[in-house]
Each structure stands twice: as C-alpha cells, then as structure tokens.
Design an enzyme around this catalytic site. Sequence first.
Site, PDB file in Angstrom:
ATOM      1  N   ASN A  84       0.849  -1.181   0.000  1.00  0.00           N
ATOM      2  CA  ASN A  84       0.000   0.000   0.000  1.00  0.00           C
ATOM      3  C   ASN A  84       0.894   1.243   0.000  1.00  0.00           C
ATOM      4  O   ASN A  84       2.115   1.154  -0.075  1.00  0.00           O
ATOM      5  CB  ASN A  84      -0.950  -0.025   1.201  1.00  0.00           C
ATOM      6  CG  ASN A  84      -2.277   0.626   0.888  1.00  0.00           C
ATOM      7  OD1 ASN A  84      -2.341   1.590   0.140  1.00  0.00           O
ATOM      8  ND2 ASN A  84      -3.344   0.096   1.475  1.00  0.00           N
ATOM      9  N   HIS A 114      24.013  -0.873  11.512  1.00  0.00           N
ATOM     10  CA  HIS A 114      25.291  -0.202  11.760  1.00  0.00           C
ATOM     11  C   HIS A 114      25.896  -0.719  13.060  1.00  0.00           C
ATOM     12  O   HIS A 114      25.182  -1.213  13.931  1.00  0.00           O
ATOM     13  CB  HIS A 114      25.081   1.315  11.852  1.00  0.00           C
ATOM     14  CG  HIS A 114      24.410   1.890  10.650  1.00  0.00           C
ATOM     15  ND1 HIS A 114      25.102   2.246   9.521  1.00  0.00           N
ATOM     16  CD2 HIS A 114      23.106   2.134  10.384  1.00  0.00           C
ATOM     17  CE1 HIS A 114      24.262   2.699   8.609  1.00  0.00           C
ATOM     18  NE2 HIS A 114      23.042   2.645   9.113  1.00  0.00           N
ATOM     19  N   GLY A 141      -0.315  -1.519   9.088  1.00  0.00           N
ATOM     20  CA  GLY A 141       0.156  -0.174   8.813  1.00  0.00           C
ATOM     21  C   GLY A 141       1.134   0.360   9.838  1.00  0.00           C
ATOM     22  O   GLY A 141       0.974   0.170  11.043  1.00  0.00           O
ATOM     23  N   THR A 164      11.384  -7.094  15.993  1.00  0.00           N
ATOM     24  CA  THR A 164      12.821  -7.167  16.266  1.00  0.00           C
ATOM     25  C   THR A 164      13.347  -8.598  16.296  1.00  0.00           C
ATOM     26  O   THR A 164      14.555  -8.803  16.348  1.00  0.00           O
ATOM     27  CB  THR A 164      13.143  -6.495  17.620  1.00  0.00           C
ATOM     28  OG1 THR A 164      12.422  -7.184  18.651  1.00  0.00           O
ATOM     29  CG2 THR A 164      12.767  -5.025  17.599  1.00  0.00           C
ATOM     30  N   ARG A 179       5.393  -9.023  19.828  1.00  0.00           N
ATOM     31  CA  ARG A 179       5.314 -10.315  20.530  1.00  0.00           C
ATOM     32  C   ARG A 179       4.092 -11.072  20.043  1.00  0.00           C
ATOM     33  O   ARG A 179       3.074 -10.469  19.675  1.00  0.00           O
ATOM     34  CB  ARG A 179       5.189 -10.087  22.032  1.00  0.00           C
ATOM     35  CG  ARG A 179       6.425  -9.526  22.667  1.00  0.00           C
ATOM     36  CD  ARG A 179       6.281  -9.503  24.193  1.00  0.00           C
ATOM     37  NE  ARG A 179       7.521  -9.122  24.813  1.00  0.00           N
ATOM     38  CZ  ARG A 179       7.860  -7.876  25.111  1.00  0.00           C
ATOM     39  NH1 ARG A 179       7.044  -6.881  24.836  1.00  0.00           N
ATOM     40  NH2 ARG A 179       9.011  -7.626  25.701  1.00  0.00           N
TER      41      ARG A 179
END
Length: 194
Positions: A84, A114, A141, A164, A179
Amino acid sequence: MKTEREKMLAGEFYFAGDPDLSARRLRARTLFQAFNRTGEDEGERRAELLRQLFNLTGKVPWIEPPFYCDYGENIHLGENVFFNFNCIVLDVAEVFIGDRVLFASNVQLYTATHPVHPADRATFLEYGKPIRIGSDVWVGGGSVVCPGVTIGDGSVIGAGSVVTRDIPPMVVAVGNPCRVLRPITEADRVMPPR
C-alpha cells in the site's frame, strides 16, 4: 578480493559510498521516482518500471505509489504481493517475500544496520541482515521489520508493531517490541472454506 557489493550481500562490513553501489542506488532511485510520478491511468508504464526495478520476469506486484527502496534488485517477490502507499524497503541485504503478502501503508523493511559502538560507526562501514517474509502474511500499517527477521507463513503483524525478532507461522503478533499475541485458528475464519 570481494567487491563491496559481494561484502554487502554476504552480511559483511562494506562501504556504501562504493561507486558501483552508488550507481545501483541511483538506478533504483531513478526508477522508483519515475514510478512514483505515474498516474492511475498508466498501468503498463508502472508495470514496466517495476519490472526494471526488481529485475522481474514473472508477475508484477501491486504497489501503490509512493514506494522507496535502496536497490530493488535485492528484493525477491512471490506472486500477488501488495504494497500500500508509502512503503520503504532498505534492501542492502536480500529481502525474500512469499506469495499473497499484504503490506499496509507506511510499512518499513530494514535490512541495513550499523555498528553499536560509536568508534566503529565513525568508520562509515555498515552491514545488513536479510529479511524473510513467508507466504500469506499481512503486515499492518506503520509496522517496522528490523534486520535479520523472519516472519512465518500465514502470520499477521498488528499495526504499529516493531518486529525485532522472528515470528512463527500462523500467529497474530503485535507491539513494540512485537510479541506473539495468539495463534490463528479456524475460529478466525469469517468466510466458509472453498
């Protein structure tokens, strides 16, 4: 001796200012900027620009402009993928996207990363970790998928999540950090099976 591009794709430290990498990013920017300027009535032009951006030989994904990426050529798309409005894919490492994957507006996929230590960051070397998204995934979104993450087939990532770590197949996962909330079951069906 490896080229900077070979180092980049291998997940090793590389110099992003390398002339070959700079030229490849410029090529991608030229293509996605042209794509982002197309109108609703320019379907074939959009398709041709996306074929070039992603080096596609198969079906073209459905992407609502604007769309942004680093290289395009490191994004591997399955069939019937939908992005989208206003999605970003930083593809310094490879991004693998399965079939029938839906990305809501403002989703960001980041393979680039990095060094944590400032002395190492001062070298301006960077590296990337690939992202893998299975088939039949829906990413809500404003979600961010971080470097090295795998999202399993059939899962749903709730809006605004920051992913993550890996998400298993067939779950609803939400939050920052993202989670697993619960499994997806037959109770989630709203339409009769075909």
